[in-house]
Design a protein around this motif. Sequence first.
Motif, PDB file in Angstrom:
ATOM      1  N   LEU A 159       0.830  -1.205   0.000  1.00  0.00           N
ATOM      2  CA  LEU A 159       0.000   0.000   0.000  1.00  0.00           C
ATOM      3  C   LEU A 159       0.868   1.260   0.000  1.00  0.00           C
ATOM      4  O   LEU A 159       0.637   2.184  -0.793  1.00  0.00           O
ATOM      5  N   LEU A 160       1.867   1.292   0.864  1.00  0.00           N
ATOM      6  CA  LEU A 160       2.751   2.457   0.951  1.00  0.00           C
ATOM      7  C   LEU A 160       3.527   2.655  -0.347  1.00  0.00           C
ATOM      8  O   LEU A 160       3.676   3.788  -0.833  1.00  0.00           O
ATOM      9  N   PHE A 161       4.010   1.558  -0.914  1.00  0.00           N
ATOM     10  CA  PHE A 161       4.776   1.634  -2.162  1.00  0.00           C
ATOM     11  C   PHE A 161       3.898   2.159  -3.298  1.00  0.00           C
ATOM     12  O   PHE A 161       4.301   3.051  -4.047  1.00  0.00           O
ATOM     13  N   VAL A 162       2.686   1.622  -3.413  1.00  0.00           N
ATOM     14  CA  VAL A 162       1.772   2.023  -4.492  1.00  0.00           C
ATOM     15  C   VAL A 162       1.338   3.479  -4.336  1.00  0.00           C
ATOM     16  O   VAL A 162       1.291   4.234  -5.317  1.00  0.00           O
ATOM     17  N   LEU A 163       1.027   3.892  -3.097  1.00  0.00           N
ATOM     18  CA  LEU A 163       0.615   5.283  -2.861  1.00  0.00           C
ATOM     19  C   LEU A 163       1.731   6.254  -3.241  1.00  0.00           C
ATOM     20  O   LEU A 163       1.475   7.311  -3.830  1.00  0.00           O
ATOM     21  N   THR A 164       2.962   5.889  -2.911  1.00  0.00           N
ATOM     22  CA  THR A 164       4.102   6.739  -3.251  1.00  0.00           C
ATOM     23  C   THR A 164       4.279   6.829  -4.764  1.00  0.00           C
ATOM     24  O   THR A 164       4.505   7.917  -5.314  1.00  0.00           O
ATOM     25  N   VAL A 165       4.176   5.689  -5.440  1.00  0.00           N
ATOM     26  CA  VAL A 165       4.320   5.659  -6.903  1.00  0.00           C
ATOM     27  C   VAL A 165       3.216   6.493  -7.562  1.00  0.00           C
ATOM     28  O   VAL A 165       3.475   7.264  -8.504  1.00  0.00           O
ATOM     29  N   MET A 166       1.986   6.357  -7.073  1.00  0.00           N
ATOM     30  CA  MET A 166       0.868   7.109  -7.645  1.00  0.00           C
ATOM     31  C   MET A 166       1.066   8.613  -7.466  1.00  0.00           C
ATOM     32  O   MET A 166       0.811   9.399  -8.380  1.00  0.00           O
ATOM     33  N   ASP A 167       1.528   9.006  -6.281  1.00  0.00           N
ATOM     34  CA  ASP A 167       1.772  10.428  -6.025  1.00  0.00           C
ATOM     35  C   ASP A 167       2.897  10.945  -6.917  1.00  0.00           C
ATOM     36  O   ASP A 167       2.812  12.052  -7.453  1.00  0.00           O
ATOM     37  N   LEU A 168       3.932  10.136  -7.075  1.00  0.00           N
ATOM     38  CA  LEU A 168       5.072  10.527  -7.904  1.00  0.00           C
ATOM     39  C   LEU A 168       4.657  10.685  -9.363  1.00  0.00           C
ATOM     40  O   LEU A 168       5.024  11.654 -10.029  1.00  0.00           O
ATOM     41  N   ILE A 169       3.871   9.740  -9.863  1.00  0.00           N
ATOM     42  CA  ILE A 169       3.402   9.807 -11.255  1.00  0.00           C
ATOM     43  C   ILE A 169       2.489  11.016 -11.451  1.00  0.00           C
ATOM     44  O   ILE A 169       2.612  11.751 -12.433  1.00  0.00           O
ATOM     45  N   LYS A 170       1.568  11.233 -10.510  1.00  0.00           N
ATOM     46  CA  LYS A 170       0.628  12.363 -10.613  1.00  0.00           C
ATOM     47  C   LYS A 170       1.383  13.691 -10.640  1.00  0.00           C
ATOM     48  O   LYS A 170       1.024  14.619 -11.375  1.00  0.00           O
ATOM     49  N   THR A 171       2.454  13.784  -9.863  1.00  0.00           N
ATOM     50  CA  THR A 171       3.190  15.040  -9.760  1.00  0.00           C
ATOM     51  C   THR A 171       4.112  15.276 -10.947  1.00  0.00           C
ATOM     52  O   THR A 171       4.171  16.383 -11.494  1.00  0.00           O
ATOM     53  N   THR A 172       4.834  14.245 -11.355  1.00  0.00           N
ATOM     54  CA  THR A 172       5.874  14.442 -12.375  1.00  0.00           C
ATOM     55  C   THR A 172       5.387  14.252 -13.806  1.00  0.00           C
ATOM     56  O   THR A 172       5.956  14.854 -14.731  1.00  0.00           O
ATOM     57  N   SER A 205       1.849  14.292 -14.768  1.00  0.00           N
ATOM     58  CA  SER A 205       0.536  14.865 -15.040  1.00  0.00           C
ATOM     59  C   SER A 205       0.640  16.371 -15.217  1.00  0.00           C
ATOM     60  O   SER A 205       1.507  17.021 -14.640  1.00  0.00           O
ATOM     61  N   SER A 206      -0.261  16.940 -16.011  1.00  0.00           N
ATOM     62  CA  SER A 206      -0.288  18.396 -16.201  1.00  0.00           C
ATOM     63  C   SER A 206      -1.398  19.038 -15.374  1.00  0.00           C
ATOM     64  O   SER A 206      -1.741  20.202 -15.576  1.00  0.00           O
ATOM     65  N   MET A 230      -0.453  28.277 -16.637  1.00  0.00           N
ATOM     66  CA  MET A 230      -0.374  26.865 -17.004  1.00  0.00           C
ATOM     67  C   MET A 230       0.716  26.157 -16.210  1.00  0.00           C
ATOM     68  O   MET A 230       0.574  24.980 -15.842  1.00  0.00           O
ATOM     69  N   ASN A 231       1.809  26.859 -15.922  1.00  0.00           N
ATOM     70  CA  ASN A 231       2.864  26.272 -15.091  1.00  0.00           C
ATOM     71  C   ASN A 231       2.346  25.946 -13.695  1.00  0.00           C
ATOM     72  O   ASN A 231       2.765  24.965 -13.081  1.00  0.00           O
ATOM     73  N   HIS A 232       1.437  26.774 -13.205  1.00  0.00           N
ATOM     74  CA  HIS A 232       0.846  26.511 -11.890  1.00  0.00           C
ATOM     75  C   HIS A 232       0.018  25.227 -11.911  1.00  0.00           C
ATOM     76  O   HIS A 232      -0.041  24.508 -10.915  1.00  0.00           O
TER      77      HIS A 232
END
Length: 328
Positions: A4-17, A19-20, A200-202
């Motif tokens: 759970l912790l690993f997946v949540l971290t990966v999801m947050d990382l993908i969403k941040t880096t 996603s626009s 858009m950068n925001h």
Amino acid sequence: MGILLFVLTVMDLIKTTFSSNGGGKITNAVSKGVWKLFFAASGKNGKSGLLSYAGPAVLISVLLVWIIGLWSGLFLMLLSDKNSIVNSSTLAVTTPLEKLYYAGFTLSTLGVGDYKATTDAWRIITSLAAFSGLAFITASITYFVPVLSAVGLQSKLSLYISGMGKTPQQLLLNSWNGKDFSNFFDNVSDLCQMLMQHTMNHHSYPVIHYFHNNQVKLAIAPAIVLLDEAYHLLKHTTAKDELKMEMLQTSLDTYLETMQESFLKNATAHSNAPTPDLAQLQKQGLLTESTEQVKRVFQQEQKDRRQLLTALLEKDGWSWEQVYSSGG
């Protein structure tokens, strides 16, 4: 718990880096927490040099949280099986501390080799973790490059606006050539382009909001408020370019909507916006209405908008003094 912790971290990382549409929930929470610490330590003073370190501290904190999240997740998975990892030489069962060490060098793809997985399942998990570490930690570091580029644009936009005038009135007076405001409207296209890009950068990199410059001329909040006030003063003057005015209004409205949705939710202004001094504009014969009518518009019709502008300033440690700094 480890998965759970690993997946949540990966999801947050993908969403941040990747996603626009802004950062992940963990990233946003860490960013706001770090900013609040710096903001409180600086005495909520925008001129404090301490706030200049808030942005870099936010980036480093987010990176550390991602690393700790991936590392802890893999460690908890390995900890779930006593025999998951053994010593390569003695085949002795590893201690929790040794499993922690193994999880760390697996994610960093060092491949030390003094410990090894015991079964095919743990070997596959180790391989997946190694690929994840290579991909996601690299992605998180390269994420810094466009963020810093966006921060550069933010400072450029601030300097561009403040260079046109120190107050809204001065900006208009500097732009008046005796016939019209063509000196101002010639720059509106560039202003709108930079402002929309900044908006858009925001959306893509919300962390840029926490990169603070303690020099007023390079600070984005006073610059945006100055431009917005100048725009609304310009509505009451002669010789307007309606197309450029519409472009500027759209750019400013879009930016403020973004701020309201992301950083100014339920924000309360703790001071009142001042009524602009119209004496100089009236003296030059630039106003198409009486000063009383113009002031009434600013005090009543623009009240809600100016409260939002006040909150924008206060959230960044500034006040209206930086907008009307020359007694405007």
